[in-house]
Write a protein that holds these residues in place. Structure first.
Motif, PDB file in Angstrom:
ATOM      1  N   VAL A  67      -0.402  11.816  22.947  1.00 39.53           N
ATOM      2  CA  VAL A  67       0.640  12.696  22.408  1.00 39.53           C
ATOM      3  C   VAL A  67       1.998  12.354  23.012  1.00 39.53           C
ATOM      4  CG1 VAL A  67       1.472  15.084  22.397  1.00 39.53           C
ATOM      5  CG2 VAL A  67      -0.904  14.589  21.824  1.00 39.53           C
ATOM      6  N   GLU A  68       2.020  12.120  24.306  1.00 36.11           N
ATOM      7  CA  GLU A  68       3.278  11.790  24.979  1.00 36.11           C
ATOM      8  C   GLU A  68       3.824  10.450  24.497  1.00 36.11           C
ATOM      9  OE1 GLU A  68       6.442  12.724  27.489  1.00 36.11           O
ATOM     10  OE2 GLU A  68       4.746  13.936  26.808  1.00 36.11           O
ATOM     11  N   PHE A  69       2.951   9.481  24.309  1.00 37.98           N
ATOM     12  CA  PHE A  69       3.380   8.163  23.830  1.00 37.98           C
ATOM     13  C   PHE A  69       4.024   8.265  22.452  1.00 37.98           C
ATOM     14  CE2 PHE A  69       2.635   4.261  21.437  1.00 37.98           C
ATOM     15  CZ  PHE A  69       3.141   3.293  22.287  1.00 37.98           C
ATOM     16  N   ALA A  70       3.462   9.118  21.596  1.00 39.44           N
ATOM     17  CA  ALA A  70       3.950   9.232  20.213  1.00 39.44           C
ATOM     18  C   ALA A  70       5.156  10.146  20.071  1.00 39.44           C
ATOM     19  CB  ALA A  70       2.818   9.739  19.317  1.00 39.44           C
ATOM     20  N   LYS A  71       5.518  10.851  21.124  1.00 39.69           N
ATOM     21  CA  LYS A  71       6.584  11.854  21.027  1.00 39.69           C
ATOM     22  C   LYS A  71       7.902  11.313  20.486  1.00 39.69           C
ATOM     23  CE  LYS A  71       9.041  15.323  23.800  1.00 39.69           C
ATOM     24  NZ  LYS A  71       9.164  15.937  25.160  1.00 39.69           N
ATOM     25  N   LEU A 239       9.073   3.262  28.928  1.00 39.33           N
ATOM     26  CA  LEU A 239      10.138   4.268  28.849  1.00 39.33           C
ATOM     27  C   LEU A 239       9.591   5.683  28.779  1.00 39.33           C
ATOM     28  CD1 LEU A 239      12.599   2.464  26.405  1.00 39.33           C
ATOM     29  CD2 LEU A 239      12.788   2.684  28.887  1.00 39.33           C
ATOM     30  N   VAL A 240       8.466   5.850  28.095  1.00 42.31           N
ATOM     31  CA  VAL A 240       7.884   7.186  27.938  1.00 42.31           C
ATOM     32  C   VAL A 240       7.296   7.705  29.241  1.00 42.31           C
ATOM     33  CG1 VAL A 240       5.936   8.421  26.892  1.00 42.31           C
ATOM     34  CG2 VAL A 240       7.473   7.086  25.454  1.00 42.31           C
ATOM     35  N   PHE A 241       6.699   6.807  30.033  1.00 43.74           N
ATOM     36  CA  PHE A 241       5.981   7.250  31.222  1.00 43.74           C
ATOM     37  C   PHE A 241       6.727   6.977  32.535  1.00 43.74           C
ATOM     38  CE2 PHE A 241       2.564   6.547  28.053  1.00 43.74           C
ATOM     39  CZ  PHE A 241       2.090   7.844  27.993  1.00 43.74           C
ATOM     40  N   THR A 242       8.007   6.600  32.443  1.00 42.79           N
ATOM     41  CA  THR A 242       8.808   6.416  33.656  1.00 42.79           C
ATOM     42  C   THR A 242       9.656   7.659  33.883  1.00 42.79           C
ATOM     43  OG1 THR A 242       8.934   4.014  33.338  1.00 42.79           O
ATOM     44  CG2 THR A 242      10.576   5.031  34.793  1.00 42.79           C
ATOM     45  N   PRO A 243       9.413   8.386  34.967  1.00 42.04           N
ATOM     46  CA  PRO A 243      10.169   9.632  35.205  1.00 42.04           C
ATOM     47  C   PRO A 243      11.598   9.354  35.643  1.00 42.04           C
ATOM     48  CG  PRO A 243       8.677   9.190  37.025  1.00 42.04           C
ATOM     49  CD  PRO A 243       8.383   8.152  35.983  1.00 42.04           C
ATOM     50  N   ALA A 253      12.561   7.988  28.180  1.00 38.61           N
ATOM     51  CA  ALA A 253      12.547   8.054  26.720  1.00 38.61           C
ATOM     52  C   ALA A 253      13.377   9.200  26.173  1.00 38.61           C
ATOM     53  CB  ALA A 253      11.107   8.183  26.221  1.00 38.61           C
ATOM     54  N   GLY A 254      13.624  10.213  26.981  1.00 42.73           N
ATOM     55  CA  GLY A 254      14.371  11.366  26.515  1.00 42.73           C
ATOM     56  C   GLY A 254      15.863  11.280  26.735  1.00 42.73           C
ATOM     57  N   GLY A 257      20.702   8.416  23.520  1.00 41.73           N
ATOM     58  CA  GLY A 257      20.831   7.013  23.156  1.00 41.73           C
ATOM     59  C   GLY A 257      19.474   6.342  23.127  1.00 41.73           C
ATOM     60  N   LEU A 258      18.731   6.412  24.244  1.00 41.78           N
ATOM     61  CA  LEU A 258      17.385   5.838  24.264  1.00 41.78           C
ATOM     62  C   LEU A 258      16.458   6.593  23.317  1.00 41.78           C
ATOM     63  CD1 LEU A 258      16.627   4.910  27.994  1.00 41.78           C
ATOM     64  CD2 LEU A 258      16.767   3.381  26.024  1.00 41.78           C
ATOM     65  N   SER A 259      16.580   7.904  23.264  1.00 37.10           N
ATOM     66  CA  SER A 259      15.720   8.683  22.377  1.00 37.10           C
ATOM     67  C   SER A 259      15.984   8.328  20.921  1.00 37.10           C
ATOM     68  CB  SER A 259      15.933  10.181  22.601  1.00 37.10           C
ATOM     69  OG  SER A 259      17.263  10.560  22.274  1.00 37.10           O
ATOM     70  N   LEU A 260      17.244   8.120  20.571  1.00 43.87           N
ATOM     71  CA  LEU A 260      17.583   7.722  19.203  1.00 43.87           C
ATOM     72  C   LEU A 260      17.023   6.340  18.887  1.00 43.87           C
ATOM     73  CD1 LEU A 260      19.094   8.056  16.538  1.00 43.87           C
ATOM     74  CD2 LEU A 260      21.176   7.273  17.684  1.00 43.87           C
ATOM     75  N   GLY A 261      17.209   5.414  19.830  1.00 43.39           N
ATOM     76  CA  GLY A 261      16.693   4.068  19.620  1.00 43.39           C
ATOM     77  C   GLY A 261      15.188   4.020  19.524  1.00 43.39           C
ATOM     78  N   LEU A 262      14.518   4.771  20.388  1.00 43.53           N
ATOM     79  CA  LEU A 262      13.055   4.788  20.348  1.00 43.53           C
ATOM     80  C   LEU A 262      12.533   5.460  19.086  1.00 43.53           C
ATOM     81  CD1 LEU A 262      12.077   5.608  24.040  1.00 43.53           C
ATOM     82  CD2 LEU A 262      11.820   3.438  22.820  1.00 43.53           C
ATOM     83  N   GLY A 263      13.235   6.476  18.613  1.00 43.95           N
ATOM     84  CA  GLY A 263      12.835   7.114  17.374  1.00 43.95           C
ATOM     85  C   GLY A 263      12.901   6.143  16.213  1.00 43.95           C
TER      86      GLY A 263
END
Length: 379
Positions: A67-71, A239-243, A253-254, A257-263
């Protein structure tokens, strides 16, 4: 550089049509679109099932990692896919456009707002009686209710794009991206989700021809596509699992800029994955396509079997593994709505998933040449 003209076959049916009986040929339907929608709806159901189960059991399991990976891309891809076909009706008169892109979604939203609220009547009214229930329904007209917010936003996005269709593509895209990047947190689901998701719907509309071309390219170059998907998955995972240590953005990932790119990258990765699966065929692809063809059925009705099975499994204590319980709940939440739709398909209750003729502003379109896809922005 302008986008090349689309070579896709004309669609004789709309991707947002009410469901139709299985086995009826649907000439021109793009299989990869259904497969991609199937992947997305399963990920959405998985998210609700897994997070709800984890909360009920007070722990996390292996499904939480999925779920976290797909967020970053779960919802963006759904809106991108929905935007792909708005160009086919964007220049039609408002009556036809409203029937296809407003009344269609409004019918299912209002119907299932009533049904979901009735199931939760006690929770909704908190003992205040029918007046509180009616007030709740009225509030649902201006503020999307529960999981139904996605359907509500589809109608809103469609209207927004039609109103803004004369705005140059690059300007519209940049404006939508700025909304996503801006720290807008009003507490209103309608406003916040509009700002966060509109860019993906716009991208699907503006880049439809290029997205179809990407799917063609992937099918023709499977090896390169697989290598690209592997690289994307690695970057996504890192990116998703790096705090970050930040309360507002717990992982990389959040970050804005990164969130937009990852989306965007994740949405295209799902397109590529769906194209590869349709090239390969097989039972998994057929199952995903079936889910995609009836994604609205699953989306509308998954909450009931999800809640029922989760409650039963948690209370029974038969299975202690949170991940396994989450998986079973997800499977049931996807399968049961499909079974219900099949049972009511030829009964008076088919109105649950198929918009009756009385709720159409215009008659069904006959097959014919498809309107042009929106051109990609020129650069």
């Amino acid at each position: 550089m302008s986008a090349r003209p689309s070579t896709e076959p004309a669609l004789s049916v709309r991707p947002d049509d009410p469901v139709r009986p299985r086995g009826v040929p649907e000439a021109g339907r793009l299989a990869w679109v259904d497969v991609a929608k199937g992947i997305c709806i399963i990920l959405v159901v998985m998210m609700h099932s897994t997070l709800g189960t984890g909360e009920a059991m007070g722990a996390e399991g292996f499904m939480h990692h999925v779920v976290e990976f797909a967020k970053p891309f779960r919802i963006p891809d759904f809106f991108l896919l929905s935007g792909l076909f708005v160009g086919r009706v964007i220049d039609r008169d408002w009556r036809l456009f409203a029937d296809r892109r407003i009344v269609h979604f409004a019918y299912f939203y209002l119907l299932w707002l009533l049904l979901q609220s009735a199931v939760k009547y006690g929770q909704v009214t908190d003992g205040a009686g029918p007046g509180a229930f009616l007030a709740h329904l009225a509030y649902g007209l201006v503020e999307p209710y529960s999981t139904l917010w996605f359907i509500y936003l589809l109608a809103v996005f469609s209207v927004a794009v039609k109103l803004l269709r004369r705005v140059p593509g690059p300007v519209l895209l940049v404006g939508a991206a700025l909304l996503q990047l801006a720290p807008i947190h009003t507490g209103s689901t309608l406003i916040d989700e509009f700002c966060a998701r509109f860019v993906y719907f716009v991208a699907g509309y503006l880049f439809a021809a290029r997205i179809f071309a990407l799917a063609d390219w992937v099918r023709a170059r499977a090896g390169l596509a697989l290598a690209g998907l592997a690289a994307w998955a690695l970057i996504e995972g890192v990116l998703v699992f790096t705090p970050t240590g930040l309360a507002s953005h717990p992982t990389l990932a959040g970050l804005p800029g990164l969130s937009l790119g990852l989306g965007a990258a994740g949405a295209l990765a799902i397109v590529a994955t769906a194209a590869l699966l349709t090239r390969a065929g097989g039972p998994v692809t057929a199952l995903l396509r079936a889910c995609g063809e009836r994604s609205i059925v699953i989306y509308l009705a998954f909450f009931l079997p999800m809640a029922a099975l989760r409650t039963a499994l948690v209370k029974s204590g038969i299975i202690a593994d949170v991940g396994l319980v989450s998986l079973l709940v997800t499977v049931a939440a996807v399968a049961v709505p499909l079974g219900i739709e099949r049972l009511v398909r030829h009964s008076p209750a088919r109105f649950l998933f198929r918009r009756p003729a009385a709720f159409h502003l215009v008659g069904e379109e006959r097959p014919g040449p498809a309107p042009r896809l929106a051109s990609a922005p020129t650069t």
